[in-house]
Design a protein around this motif. Structure first.
Motif, PDB file in Angstrom:
ATOM      1  N   PHE A 155       3.942   1.635 -19.393  1.00 55.21           N
ATOM      2  CA  PHE A 155       3.692   0.286 -20.016  1.00 55.21           C
ATOM      3  C   PHE A 155       3.818  -0.772 -18.776  1.00 55.21           C
ATOM      4  CE2 PHE A 155       5.072   2.532 -23.973  1.00 55.21           C
ATOM      5  CZ  PHE A 155       3.938   2.589 -24.543  1.00 55.21           C
ATOM      6  N   PHE A 156       4.474  -0.282 -17.849  1.00 50.79           N
ATOM      7  CA  PHE A 156       4.643  -1.244 -16.725  1.00 50.79           C
ATOM      8  C   PHE A 156       4.374  -0.826 -15.402  1.00 50.79           C
ATOM      9  CE2 PHE A 156       7.597  -2.424 -20.072  1.00 50.79           C
ATOM     10  CZ  PHE A 156       7.347  -3.886 -20.355  1.00 50.79           C
ATOM     11  N   PRO A 157       3.217  -0.442 -15.176  1.00 54.29           N
ATOM     12  CA  PRO A 157       2.927   0.583 -14.007  1.00 54.29           C
ATOM     13  C   PRO A 157       3.309  -0.189 -12.680  1.00 54.29           C
ATOM     14  CG  PRO A 157       0.740  -0.395 -15.077  1.00 54.29           C
ATOM     15  CD  PRO A 157       1.894  -0.426 -16.030  1.00 54.29           C
ATOM     16  N   LYS A 158       3.266  -1.353 -12.438  1.00 53.03           N
ATOM     17  CA  LYS A 158       3.781  -1.702 -11.118  1.00 53.03           C
ATOM     18  C   LYS A 158       5.231  -1.670 -10.894  1.00 53.03           C
ATOM     19  CE  LYS A 158       0.604  -6.132 -11.250  1.00 53.03           C
ATOM     20  NZ  LYS A 158       0.463  -7.350 -11.397  1.00 53.03           N
ATOM     21  N   ALA A 159       5.858  -1.100 -11.884  1.00 53.26           N
ATOM     22  CA  ALA A 159       7.405  -0.841 -11.470  1.00 53.26           C
ATOM     23  C   ALA A 159       7.767   0.437 -11.716  1.00 53.26           C
ATOM     24  CB  ALA A 159       8.277  -1.587 -12.704  1.00 53.26           C
ATOM     25  N   LYS A 160       6.613   1.510 -11.453  1.00 47.58           N
ATOM     26  CA  LYS A 160       6.704   2.963 -11.616  1.00 47.58           C
ATOM     27  C   LYS A 160       7.845   3.330 -11.064  1.00 47.58           C
ATOM     28  CE  LYS A 160       4.263   7.095 -11.387  1.00 47.58           C
ATOM     29  NZ  LYS A 160       2.903   7.827 -11.708  1.00 47.58           N
ATOM     30  N   ASP A 161       8.446   4.352 -11.513  1.00 43.87           N
ATOM     31  CA  ASP A 161       9.785   4.893 -10.439  1.00 43.87           C
ATOM     32  C   ASP A 161      10.622   4.077 -10.100  1.00 43.87           C
ATOM     33  OD1 ASP A 161       8.471   7.483 -11.045  1.00 43.87           O
ATOM     34  OD2 ASP A 161       7.101   7.250  -9.578  1.00 43.87           O
ATOM     35  N   THR A 162      10.855   3.044 -10.722  1.00 43.54           N
ATOM     36  CA  THR A 162      12.087   2.121 -10.199  1.00 43.54           C
ATOM     37  C   THR A 162      13.352   1.972 -11.137  1.00 43.54           C
ATOM     38  OG1 THR A 162      11.044   0.271 -11.414  1.00 43.54           O
ATOM     39  CG2 THR A 162      10.427   0.615  -8.870  1.00 43.54           C
TER      40      THR A 162
ATOM     41  N   GLY B  42      14.008   1.559  -5.396  1.00 42.35           N
ATOM     42  CA  GLY B  42      12.788   1.165  -4.912  1.00 42.35           C
ATOM     43  C   GLY B  42      12.165  -0.205  -5.190  1.00 42.35           C
ATOM     44  N   ALA B  43      13.033  -0.975  -5.966  1.00 48.96           N
ATOM     45  CA  ALA B  43      12.678  -2.189  -6.458  1.00 48.96           C
ATOM     46  C   ALA B  43      12.977  -3.448  -5.341  1.00 48.96           C
ATOM     47  CB  ALA B  43      13.407  -2.810  -8.021  1.00 48.96           C
ATOM     48  N   ARG B  44      12.137  -4.122  -5.301  1.00 49.17           N
ATOM     49  CA  ARG B  44      12.268  -5.311  -4.329  1.00 49.17           C
ATOM     50  C   ARG B  44      13.798  -6.103  -4.573  1.00 49.17           C
ATOM     51  NH1 ARG B  44       6.937  -8.045  -2.113  1.00 49.17           N
ATOM     52  NH2 ARG B  44       5.556  -6.016  -2.148  1.00 49.17           N
ATOM     53  N   ILE B  45      14.005  -6.121  -5.922  1.00 45.83           N
ATOM     54  CA  ILE B  45      15.316  -7.045  -6.099  1.00 45.83           C
ATOM     55  C   ILE B  45      16.505  -6.233  -5.665  1.00 45.83           C
ATOM     56  CG2 ILE B  45      15.821  -5.778  -8.362  1.00 45.83           C
ATOM     57  CD1 ILE B  45      16.348  -8.872  -9.248  1.00 45.83           C
ATOM     58  N   THR B  46      16.376  -4.686  -5.431  1.00 44.73           N
ATOM     59  CA  THR B  46      17.653  -4.070  -4.935  1.00 44.73           C
ATOM     60  C   THR B  46      17.342  -3.918  -3.414  1.00 44.73           C
ATOM     61  OG1 THR B  46      16.289  -1.936  -5.463  1.00 44.73           O
ATOM     62  CG2 THR B  46      17.814  -2.706  -7.035  1.00 44.73           C
ATOM     63  N   GLU B  47      16.229  -4.002  -2.880  1.00 48.72           N
ATOM     64  CA  GLU B  47      15.881  -3.984  -1.406  1.00 48.72           C
ATOM     65  C   GLU B  47      16.455  -5.181  -0.761  1.00 48.72           C
ATOM     66  OE1 GLU B  47      11.931  -3.057  -0.931  1.00 48.72           O
ATOM     67  OE2 GLU B  47      12.101  -0.622  -1.621  1.00 48.72           O
ATOM     68  N   GLY B  48      16.228  -6.266  -1.619  1.00 49.97           N
ATOM     69  CA  GLY B  48      16.508  -7.788  -1.041  1.00 49.97           C
ATOM     70  C   GLY B  48      18.332  -7.656  -1.051  1.00 49.97           C
TER      71      GLY B  48
END
Length: 703
Positions: free
Chosen positions: A502-509, A549-555
């Motif tokens: 349902f949230f393909p932009k956040a796939k595998d995060t 793999g999320a931008r919030i963890t990478e930041g």
């Protein structure tokens, strides 16, 4: 006897000769013109033009170049190259009009509509009302013909009709027709007619879609009808219609045509290949990409008043045999029928889309007015990826007067208009197994009701693995923009399947076992109104989870220089969520063996971030986060480090920073606590116990 025959023959010859002389002397072209033209012009309120008139006892009356002028008196509204009327004289003596032939050769009718919306025939027949005319009522007029009538043949050859609409609302039409019919009235009150009418639409230029052109469309009608002039009833003995390759027939009665029309007719649509229906529809609409196959047939009886739908009664059957529908990447097949009587329509259809199959059964009561629908839909397996294909991005429209790629400001959208449907419905949808984006659900069941323009789902449940999904919702479609309520309970579903589906932009995060309780309500169909009116309250729990793999963890990893933070593993995450006034207020805790964090704050529904949390790191990560000189100030006695952080920006571009004020207080408190402990440790045990409240007070000052 022979003499009598000779005398009779001579008498007839004399009578015929006398009639010929009478016609030649009295019924002259000039007399006819003197009578016909003024009478017709007065009746039609238009100028009339007549060419040559030829009169003969056996040839009848022939008129060439007959025309009804436009109001400008320059152009022709109706014109006819030749008009022929052949009738028998002797039957007139007994009030019988017997017409052997009435023929029109090359008649033309030119209909026009002005830019103001007026048709060029609207003024025909209009007269100034007199007091005598105003007093006349329909009941004062006779209901039948004053004489009996028999027309052996009416023929219209090479007729032409054109329609031009300057308002561009109606199609422009050019057509030709051939007509051959007969008319008979024995007693003057009933007219019987039969014959054929063939019309070819040579050209139709549609107003909508603009420029759509139809050429050479043939329609034919063979009929036999009886019309009662007194009761205004029509009996249809036969009406066989052909449009292209499609044939249909009608039989029955039409009653009270003038006052309150009522029908008792039977309509039969012969088995037709749906590809022929597609060809016909494609003449008037853009059906690019659509392909139909299979056959369709209908046999329907209809009885009741046309203007009062609640009086209509119907019975019949509509049958579909392997009706295939191909559009874009969708291949569907329908097979079944709809049977109905005056009370209920029963539906029994099997459908398939690619590998997906479903059975649709149900009934519709009061199907003409205030429909009441009851249905069930069952499918053994649905592959939703085939039914809901991934969308493709649409190119942005250029700004007015700009170049491609230059974005144009979007116009504000309008809220959806309220519905006012006079129908009720209830039904059930059952699916044994459904797959969407690698998420497999089983035992899917949904109850649906629709009443007073409110769509309610009192139950929707499904299993996914060992987890369960339950949803209830209510949407009020009777209000502008609609309003809705929804409650969701998720128990132990795989978070990665939910997020990926349902949230393909956040796939595998996001991974883990998710449980969720959420209630929300709102209103609006325009994005800004949805955000404005959304109110929600919920809580969640995620066990044995992972964010990677999320931008919030990478930041976060980039800020502290700790690669391990690009993937955050945690034993449990839990928290609450409240949405109001375009903001989502969260209060959460994430904990694991190596770290814990407690994000609190606001997430805007426009994806903006305003969060603060304390990041607690295990000893092995603390030294990586800060230099050894600073690390000693953030470390606890057990070696854990606490870093206060703030997060701003958006989900797409999060921005991290250390909460300097809080960090400073934290350092001061740590040093102050050490100094106070050292100061009080110098006292003996009795004094320490006595000064304990003072010690706590001093430490409290530096919180």
């Amino acid at each position: 006897m022979k003499k009598l025959l000779i005398i009779a023959g001579a008498a007839i010859a004399v009578l015929i000769a006398a009639l010929v002389v009478l016609i030649k002397v009295y019924v002259t072209p000039e007399r006819i013109k003197e009578f016909v033209i003024p009478t017709a012009e007065t009746s039609l309120n238009r100028k009339i033009a007549i060419g040559d008139i030829n009169i003969g006892l056996f040839k009848g009356i022939g008129i060439s170049d007959f025309a009804i002028r436009e109001t400008d008196q320059q152009h022709d509204f109706v014109k006819c190259r030749e008009f022929v009327l052949k009738f028998k004289l002797l039957p007139l003596l007994s009030k019988q009009l017997v017409i052997d032939e009435l023929k029109l050769v090359s008649p033309e009718i030119n209909i026009k509509r002005s830019k103001e919306g007026a048709f060029n025939f609207e003024d025909i027949g209009k007269k100034k009302e007199t007091a005598e005319a105003q007093q006349e009522t329909p009941g004062d007029k006779p209901g039948g013909l004053p004489i009996s009538l028999l027309v052996n043949r009416i023929a219209v050859e090479d007729a032409r009709l054109s329609l031009a609409d300057l308002m561009k609302e109606l199609p422009d039409i050019k057509s030709s027709a051939d007509i051959a019919i007969s008319i008979e009235s024995v007693d003057g009150s009933n007219i019987f007619s039969e014959g054929s009418v063939d019309i070819t639409f040579n050209e139709i230029i549609m107003a909508k879609p603009a420029g759509k052109r139809v050429a050479d469309l043939f329609t034919g009608l063979k009929y036999a009808v009886n019309f009662n002039l007194e009761s205004k009833d029509i009996r249809i003995d036969r009406a066989d219609l052909k449009v292209g390759e499609i044939t249909a027939s009608i039989k029955g009665d039409v009653r009270n045509l003038q006052t309150s029309p009522a029908v008792d007719v039977a309509l039969t649509l012969d088995k037709v290949n749906t590809s022929e229906l597609q060809k016909l529809a494609a003449l008037f609409a853009d059906l690019k990409g659509l392909s139909l196959s299979g056959t369709l047939a209908a046999d329907v009886k209809l009885d009741g008043e046309v203007k009062k739908l609640d009086t209509l009664k119907a019975e019949g059957n509509i049958t579909m045999e392997k009706v295939g529908i191909t559009y874009d990447k969708i291949n569907a097949l329908l097979d079944g029928n709809m049977k109905f009587d005056e009370k209920v329509m029963n539906i029994d259809i099997k459908g398939a889309i690619d590998k997906n199959t479903a059975e649709i059964k149900g009934s519709v009561r009061n199907y003409f007015d205030n429909q009441n629908i009851d249905f069930t839909i069952y499918s053994p397996k649905l592959i939703l990826d085939e039914l809901i294909p991934a969308g493709t991005a649409q190119p942005k429209a250029p700004a007015e007067g700009g170049q491609p790629g230059q974005e144009r400001a979007a116009k504000p959208s309008e809220e959806a208009k309220p519905l006012d449907l006079k129908l009720t419905a209830k039904g059930q949808i059952k699916v044994d197994s459904a797959v969407y984006q690698n998420m497999t659900m089983s035992d899917f069941i949904m109850q649906v009701t629709f009443k007073e323009n409110k769509l309610e789902i009192p139950e929707m449940s499904a299993k996914a693995g060992k987890g369960v999904l339950n949803v209830k919702s209510l949407v009020d479609l009777s209000k502008p923009g609609y309003t809705y309520r929804l409650s969701t309970i998720i128990d132990s579903l795989h978070a990665d399947e939910m997020v990926n589906s349902f949230f393909p932009k956040a796939k595998d995060t996001v991974f883990g076992m998710l449980s969720l309780n959420l209630k929300m309500n709102g209103a609006g169909t325009v994005p800004d109104q949805i955000r404005k009116n959304l109110v929600a309250d919920g809580d969640f729990n995620l066990k044995e989870g992972k964010i990677t793999g999320a931008r919030i963890t990478e930041g976060l990893s980039g800020l502290l220089g700790i690669d391990e933070l690009k993937t955050i593993d945690f034993k449990e995450a839990r928290g609450t969520l409240q949405v109001k006034n375009r903001l989502a207020r969260i209060d959460t805790i994430f904990s694991s063996d190596d770290l814990s964090l407690d994000p609190k704050g606001n997430i805007g529904l426009d994806e903006t971030l305003d969060l603060a949390f304390d990041l607690k790191l295990a000893p092995r990560l603390t030294d990586k986060a800060m230099s050894s000189k600073i690390a000693k100030y953030i470390k606890s006695d057990e070696g854990w480090g606490t870093i206060p952080l703030k997060v701003t920006g958006t989900f797409a571009k999060p921005s991290y920073m250390v909460d300097v004020e809080k960090a400073g207080k934290q350092v001061i408190k740590k040093e102050a606590d050490k100094y106070i402990d050292k100061l009080f440790d110098k006292q003996d045990e009795e004094k320490k116990k006595e000064l304990e409240p003072v010690k706590d007070l001093l430490k409290g000052i530096f919180k």
